[in-house]
Design a protein around this motif. Structure first.
Motif, PDB file in Angstrom:
ATOM      1  N   ARG A   1      -2.451  -3.244  -4.056  1.00 40.43           N
ATOM      2  CA  ARG A   1      -3.773  -3.257  -3.437  1.00 40.43           C
ATOM      3  C   ARG A   1      -4.519  -4.526  -3.846  1.00 40.43           C
ATOM      4  NH1 ARG A   1      -6.025   2.902  -4.651  1.00 40.43           N
ATOM      5  NH2 ARG A   1      -4.280   4.045  -3.674  1.00 40.43           N
TER       6      ARG A   1
ATOM      7  N   ARG B   1      -5.328 -10.985  -0.712  1.00 36.98           N
ATOM      8  CA  ARG B   1      -4.724 -10.124   0.312  1.00 36.98           C
ATOM      9  C   ARG B   1      -3.333 -10.620   0.707  1.00 36.98           C
ATOM     10  NH1 ARG B   1      -7.917  -6.176   1.596  1.00 36.98           N
ATOM     11  NH2 ARG B   1     -10.188  -6.378   1.514  1.00 36.98           N
TER      12      ARG B   1
ATOM     13  N   GLU C   1      -8.482  -5.920  -4.371  1.00 39.45           N
ATOM     14  CA  GLU C   1      -9.806  -5.345  -4.567  1.00 39.45           C
ATOM     15  C   GLU C   1     -10.747  -6.387  -5.156  1.00 39.45           C
ATOM     16  OE1 GLU C   1     -10.795  -2.443  -7.920  1.00 39.45           O
ATOM     17  OE2 GLU C   1     -10.573  -1.095  -6.182  1.00 39.45           O
TER      18      GLU C   1
ATOM     19  N   GLN D   1       3.366  -0.521  -3.699  1.00 37.10           N
ATOM     20  CA  GLN D   1       2.072  -0.080  -3.165  1.00 37.10           C
ATOM     21  C   GLN D   1       0.929  -0.877  -3.802  1.00 37.10           C
ATOM     22  OE1 GLN D   1       1.950   4.165  -3.852  1.00 37.10           O
ATOM     23  NE2 GLN D   1       3.386   4.600  -2.196  1.00 37.10           N
TER      24      GLN D   1
ATOM     25  N   ALA E   1      -1.004  -9.391  -1.994  1.00 34.27           N
ATOM     26  CA  ALA E   1      -0.810  -7.941  -1.881  1.00 34.27           C
ATOM     27  C   ALA E   1       0.133  -7.617  -0.729  1.00 34.27           C
ATOM     28  CB  ALA E   1      -2.157  -7.249  -1.685  1.00 34.27           C
TER      29      ALA E   1
END
Length: 227
Positions: A183, A169, A185, A181, A172
């Motif tokens: 992400r 995270r 996951e 953009q 990201a």
């Protein structure tokens, strides 16, 4: 000499006469002779109306105060009990805990699948768009990337794999701040787990509640988090 003797005799007679005929001394004023209107001071022992009755009970003994016992105990304690993987088991535990709870809430959290996390750009409409995105990433200093050529993720841009959610995270967020953009996951199937947060009285037995619920943990938490 004769005159001196006569003078001494006259003095002695005068002193004797004064002693015999002197006036009585003025009486010394006592407390009882105090001027009217001024109360006479009295000891308590001189006031019969202030004496306790003969059959009066003695005053009760002083009671020692245990300061340690007067310290207030916490009004409530709070725990998070879980994790629950079965919704039915969680509902049953919630019903069992409710009578002893001052406040109670349930929540669901996503657990790591154990396979790590990935950061990526979603699939572009075509390869040319994916190549252009990769070029912008390299120009911004993000060189650790790979364009996925085929499969369900074709034309997406892989930007790294991470062992922990926090690192994925963070990476990201760095990419998003740079205008991409990105992400983060979890790899593999995401698993959810349920928790029951309970606020109860200070004598609540959290260990017994955990055992009866069939779960592994009963963590102490801040009561302010349970509304």
């Amino acid at each position: 000499m004769r005159a001196l003797i006569v003078l001494l005799a006259v003095l002695n007679l005068g002193v004797t006469a004064w002693w015999l005929f002197r006036p009585d001394a003025a009486p010394v004023a006592t407390v009882d002779d105090a001027p009217s209107g001024i109360a006479r001071l009295q000891l308590v022992s001189e006031r019969p109306d202030l004496q306790p009755p003969a059959n009066a009970a003695p005053p009760p003994p002083a009671v020692a105060v245990d300061t340690a016992a007067t310290i207030a105990t916490p009004a409530e304690r709070c725990y998070s009990i879980g994790p629950f993987s079965d919704p039915a088991a969680m509902a049953a535990a919630q019903g069992a805990l409710r009578p002893a709870a001052l406040r109670l809430r349930t929540r669901t959290v996503q657990r790591d699948s154990g396979r790590g996390w990935r950061v990526f750009l979603p699939a572009a409409p075509d390869r040319a768009t994916a190549d252009a995105a990769a070029a912008r990433l390299r120009a911004a200093g993000f060189t650790d990337l790979l364009i996925v050529a085929d499969g369900a993720e074709a034309n997406s841009v892989a930007l790294g794999r991470f062992s922990t959610e926090a690192r994925a995270r963070q990476h990201a967020q760095t990419l998003v701040a740079a205008g991409f953009q990105a992400r983060a996951e979890s790899l593999g199937e995401a698993r959810n787990s349920g928790w029951i947060d309970v606020a109860a009285k200070a004598d609540f037995d959290a260990a017994a509640a955990r055992r009866s619920s069939g779960v592994a943990e009963a963590r102490s938490i801040d009561c302010a988090t349970i509304r």
